[in-house]
Design a protein around this motif. Structure first.
Motif, PDB file in Angstrom:
ATOM      1  N   ASP A   1      13.103 -15.479 -13.409  1.00 19.83           N
ATOM      2  CA  ASP A   1      13.943 -15.153 -12.249  1.00 19.83           C
ATOM      3  C   ASP A   1      13.082 -15.256 -10.990  1.00 19.83           C
ATOM      4  OD1 ASP A   1      15.767 -14.249 -10.400  1.00 19.83           O
ATOM      5  OD2 ASP A   1      15.663 -12.141 -11.033  1.00 19.83           O
ATOM      6  N   THR A   2      12.793 -16.480 -10.604  1.00 20.18           N
ATOM      7  CA  THR A   2      11.880 -16.687  -9.481  1.00 20.18           C
ATOM      8  C   THR A   2      12.484 -16.248  -8.151  1.00 20.18           C
ATOM      9  OG1 THR A   2      12.642 -18.979  -9.230  1.00 20.18           O
ATOM     10  CG2 THR A   2      10.727 -18.594 -10.650  1.00 20.18           C
ATOM     11  N   GLU A   3      13.793 -16.351  -8.018  1.00 21.06           N
ATOM     12  CA  GLU A   3      14.420 -15.894  -6.778  1.00 21.06           C
ATOM     13  C   GLU A   3      14.274 -14.379  -6.631  1.00 21.06           C
ATOM     14  OE1 GLU A   3      18.354 -17.705  -7.268  1.00 21.06           O
ATOM     15  OE2 GLU A   3      17.861 -18.976  -5.550  1.00 21.06           O
ATOM     16  N   GLY A   4      14.455 -13.669  -7.731  1.00 23.63           N
ATOM     17  CA  GLY A   4      14.269 -12.221  -7.709  1.00 23.63           C
ATOM     18  C   GLY A   4      12.825 -11.844  -7.427  1.00 23.63           C
ATOM     19  N   LEU A   5      11.890 -12.615  -7.980  1.00 26.98           N
ATOM     20  CA  LEU A   5      10.468 -12.349  -7.760  1.00 26.98           C
ATOM     21  C   LEU A   5      10.092 -12.591  -6.306  1.00 26.98           C
ATOM     22  CD1 LEU A   5       7.742 -11.572  -8.915  1.00 26.98           C
ATOM     23  CD2 LEU A   5       7.438 -13.944  -9.690  1.00 26.98           C
ATOM     24  N   LYS A   6      10.619 -13.659  -5.722  1.00 29.88           N
ATOM     25  CA  LYS A   6      10.350 -13.934  -4.306  1.00 29.88           C
ATOM     26  C   LYS A   6      10.872 -12.805  -3.426  1.00 29.88           C
ATOM     27  CE  LYS A   6      12.035 -18.239  -4.441  1.00 29.88           C
ATOM     28  NZ  LYS A   6      12.477 -19.560  -3.919  1.00 29.88           N
ATOM     29  N   ARG A   7      12.077 -12.357  -3.704  1.00 26.96           N
ATOM     30  CA  ARG A   7      12.655 -11.261  -2.920  1.00 26.96           C
ATOM     31  C   ARG A   7      11.828  -9.978  -3.072  1.00 26.96           C
ATOM     32  NH1 ARG A   7      17.579 -12.350  -0.763  1.00 26.96           N
ATOM     33  NH2 ARG A   7      18.780 -14.071  -1.676  1.00 26.96           N
ATOM     34  N   ALA A   8      11.373  -9.716  -4.289  1.00 29.92           N
ATOM     35  CA  ALA A   8      10.593  -8.498  -4.540  1.00 29.92           C
ATOM     36  C   ALA A   8       9.283  -8.506  -3.753  1.00 29.92           C
ATOM     37  CB  ALA A   8      10.319  -8.359  -6.035  1.00 29.92           C
ATOM     38  N   ILE A   9       8.681  -9.683  -3.600  1.00 28.54           N
ATOM     39  CA  ILE A   9       7.441  -9.791  -2.819  1.00 28.54           C
ATOM     40  C   ILE A   9       7.738  -9.622  -1.333  1.00 28.54           C
ATOM     41  CG2 ILE A   9       5.559 -11.337  -2.149  1.00 28.54           C
ATOM     42  CD1 ILE A   9       5.756 -12.577  -4.972  1.00 28.54           C
ATOM     43  N   ILE A  10       8.775 -10.290  -0.845  1.00 25.22           N
ATOM     44  CA  ILE A  10       9.117 -10.206   0.578  1.00 25.22           C
ATOM     45  C   ILE A  10       9.567  -8.798   0.949  1.00 25.22           C
ATOM     46  CG2 ILE A  10      10.724 -11.016   2.357  1.00 25.22           C
ATOM     47  CD1 ILE A  10      10.774 -13.727   0.838  1.00 25.22           C
ATOM     48  N   GLU A  11      10.414  -8.210   0.132  1.00 25.94           N
ATOM     49  CA  GLU A  11      10.945  -6.877   0.432  1.00 25.94           C
ATOM     50  C   GLU A  11       9.947  -5.768   0.116  1.00 25.94           C
ATOM     51  OE1 GLU A  11      14.578  -6.762  -1.754  1.00 25.94           O
ATOM     52  OE2 GLU A  11      15.554  -8.301  -0.506  1.00 25.94           O
ATOM     53  N   GLY A  12       8.918  -6.098  -0.659  1.00 23.79           N
ATOM     54  CA  GLY A  12       7.864  -5.129  -0.940  1.00 23.79           C
ATOM     55  C   GLY A  12       8.108  -4.241  -2.141  1.00 23.79           C
ATOM     56  N   THR A  13       9.226  -4.428  -2.837  1.00 17.08           N
ATOM     57  CA  THR A  13       9.524  -3.556  -3.974  1.00 17.08           C
ATOM     58  C   THR A  13       8.533  -3.740  -5.116  1.00 17.08           C
ATOM     59  OG1 THR A  13      11.094  -5.202  -4.820  1.00 17.08           O
ATOM     60  CG2 THR A  13      11.980  -3.444  -3.431  1.00 17.08           C
ATOM     61  N   ILE A  14       7.958  -4.928  -5.223  1.00 18.98           N
ATOM     62  CA  ILE A  14       7.027  -5.187  -6.319  1.00 18.98           C
ATOM     63  C   ILE A  14       5.693  -4.466  -6.118  1.00 18.98           C
ATOM     64  CG2 ILE A  14       5.814  -7.251  -5.449  1.00 18.98           C
ATOM     65  CD1 ILE A  14       6.473  -8.413  -8.349  1.00 18.98           C
ATOM     66  N   PHE A  15       5.434  -4.025  -4.893  1.00 18.54           N
ATOM     67  CA  PHE A  15       4.185  -3.326  -4.611  1.00 18.54           C
ATOM     68  C   PHE A  15       4.301  -1.813  -4.837  1.00 18.54           C
ATOM     69  CE2 PHE A  15       4.164  -7.153  -1.871  1.00 18.54           C
ATOM     70  CZ  PHE A  15       3.101  -7.804  -2.474  1.00 18.54           C
ATOM     71  N   LYS A  16       5.398  -1.409  -5.438  1.00 19.07           N
ATOM     72  CA  LYS A  16       5.609   0.003  -5.746  1.00 19.07           C
ATOM     73  C   LYS A  16       5.569   0.198  -7.260  1.00 19.07           C
ATOM     74  CE  LYS A  16       8.392   0.564  -1.580  1.00 19.07           C
ATOM     75  NZ  LYS A  16       9.734   0.826  -1.012  1.00 19.07           N
ATOM     76  N   ASN A  17       4.744   1.117  -7.695  1.00 21.72           N
ATOM     77  CA  ASN A  17       4.640   1.483  -9.118  1.00 21.72           C
ATOM     78  C   ASN A  17       4.104   0.358  -9.998  1.00 21.72           C
ATOM     79  OD1 ASN A  17       5.857   4.047  -8.519  1.00 21.72           O
ATOM     80  ND2 ASN A  17       7.865   3.045  -8.563  1.00 21.72           N
ATOM     81  N   ASN A  18       3.366  -0.585  -9.408  1.00 23.10           N
ATOM     82  CA  ASN A  18       2.751  -1.656 -10.198  1.00 23.10           C
ATOM     83  C   ASN A  18       1.237  -1.724  -9.988  1.00 23.10           C
ATOM     84  OD1 ASN A  18       4.876  -2.833 -11.722  1.00 23.10           O
ATOM     85  ND2 ASN A  18       5.674  -3.806  -9.868  1.00 23.10           N
ATOM     86  N   TYR A  19       0.657  -0.626  -9.527  1.00 20.68           N
ATOM     87  CA  TYR A  19      -0.782  -0.516  -9.285  1.00 20.68           C
ATOM     88  C   TYR A  19      -1.300  -1.687  -8.443  1.00 20.68           C
ATOM     89  CZ  TYR A  19      -5.673   0.726  -9.964  1.00 20.68           C
ATOM     90  OH  TYR A  19      -6.987   1.095  -9.752  1.00 20.68           O
ATOM     91  N   THR A  20      -0.837  -1.720  -7.202  1.00 23.55           N
ATOM     92  CA  THR A  20      -1.242  -2.739  -6.239  1.00 23.55           C
ATOM     93  C   THR A  20      -1.670  -2.060  -4.946  1.00 23.55           C
ATOM     94  OG1 THR A  20       0.928  -2.948  -5.196  1.00 23.55           O
ATOM     95  CG2 THR A  20       0.526  -4.301  -7.155  1.00 23.55           C
ATOM     96  N   ASP A  21      -2.233  -2.845  -4.043  1.00 21.53           N
ATOM     97  CA  ASP A  21      -2.407  -2.363  -2.677  1.00 21.53           C
ATOM     98  C   ASP A  21      -1.020  -2.188  -2.054  1.00 21.53           C
ATOM     99  OD1 ASP A  21      -5.294  -2.400  -2.416  1.00 21.53           O
ATOM    100  OD2 ASP A  21      -5.164  -4.587  -2.442  1.00 21.53           O
ATOM    101  N   PRO A  22      -0.835  -1.182  -1.198  1.00 23.85           N
ATOM    102  CA  PRO A  22       0.475  -0.972  -0.557  1.00 23.85           C
ATOM    103  C   PRO A  22       0.672  -1.946   0.612  1.00 23.85           C
ATOM    104  CG  PRO A  22      -1.063   0.713   0.153  1.00 23.85           C
ATOM    105  CD  PRO A  22      -1.796  -0.114  -0.859  1.00 23.85           C
ATOM    106  N   MET A  23       1.218  -3.100   0.321  1.00 27.43           N
ATOM    107  CA  MET A  23       1.351  -4.146   1.328  1.00 27.43           C
ATOM    108  C   MET A  23       2.532  -3.875   2.266  1.00 27.43           C
ATOM    109  SD  MET A  23      -1.217  -5.899   0.347  1.00 27.43           S
ATOM    110  CE  MET A  23      -1.137  -7.451   1.243  1.00 27.43           C
ATOM    111  N   ARG A  24       2.313  -4.129   3.562  1.00 31.13           N
ATOM    112  CA  ARG A  24       3.386  -3.985   4.546  1.00 31.13           C
ATOM    113  C   ARG A  24       4.369  -5.135   4.378  1.00 31.13           C
ATOM    114  NH1 ARG A  24       2.652   1.246   5.714  1.00 31.13           N
ATOM    115  NH2 ARG A  24       0.621   1.659   6.655  1.00 31.13           N
TER     116      ARG A  24
END
Length: 238
Positions: free
Chosen positions: A110-133
């Motif tokens: 689901d690459t469209e969902g993955l792209k949105r998650a990166i842009i919207e920042g949801t993927i940077f929550k609860n996945n042990y990442t830096d908290p990206m703006r």
């Protein structure tokens, strides 16, 4: 002696090439050779990066929380959603391989969902990442209409997000717009705070670096931003 000089010159050349690649690691199109230069965080934090340059969209996933560390390069086809290729690099064994799919828990078709998650920042929550703006911060600054933080150019805007504790510093920089070559969208996190006094830089400063692209997701996001604030070169129906 001559052999030592040759080896020294080779070593110096290798260091120079490495420095050159890492300095523009995210702003030039990522290929398998450049993938080898992506960092491995000492604290094993994961990272995600969306790149779309000259109508070629790629997603990089750094998965370091599992025993087998992986840096994954997903290249999309001309429809901007079908996976064209998957390259996986093991930074421990230095093995680079082409695969159909990755066993990483972050890999998805689901690459469209993955792209949105990166842009919207949801993927940077609860996945042990830096908290990206991300997009929510950009929209918040635009809606505040702070003339000192929003700088217009011919085709769009450069937007700065001031640090909450020291407004003289900018913890993130955004850019969006549209030129005759396509859309552009850039999200760069300069630093974030861990506590009041501790400043940290993310392992990768850019979470999004897109320019000269007509990727439908990027187009949709930028057109949506134009509804909040559009440059004089763009007429938007609100």
């Amino acid at each position: 002696m001559k052999k030592i000089k040759i080896l020294t010159l080779i070593a110096i050349a290798s260091i120079a090439i490495s420095a050159s690649v890492t300095s523009d690691l995210q702003i030039k199109s990522v290929d398998p050779d450049r993938l080898k230069f992506f960092p491995v965080p000492e604290d094993n934090k994961n990272y995600f990066f969306l790149q779309s340059i000259d109508n070629v969209t790629k997603i990089i996933i750094g998965d370091f929380t599992e025993p087998e560390k992986r840096i994954i390069l997903i290249t999309l086809a001309n429809d901007y959603k079908t996976i064209q290729s998957v390259i996986e690099y093991n930074p421990v064994t230095e093995e680079l391989r082409s695969i159909k799919s990755s066993p990483s828990k972050f890999f998805t078709t689901d690459t469209e969902g993955l792209k949105r998650a990166i842009i919207e920042g949801t993927i940077f929550k609860n996945n042990y990442t830096d908290p990206m703006r991300s997009l929510d911060v950009l929209k918040a600054v635009l809606n505040r209409k702070d003339k000192y933080s929003i700088i217009a150019d011919t085709y769009g805007y450069n937007v700065k997000f001031a640090d909450i504790d020291d407004r003289r510093k900018h913890s993130a920089i955004f850019s969006y717009g549209k030129t005759e070559k396509g859309y552009y969208l850039l999200f760069k996190t300069e630093f974030y705070r861990e506590g009041f006094a501790s400043l940290r830089q993310p392992i990768l400063p850019y979470s999004v670096y897109c320019k000269n692209t007509n990727d439908p997701i990027i187009k949709e996001i930028v057109e949506d931003l134009f509804k909040i604030k559009a440059p004089v070169s763009v007429k938007v129906d609100k």
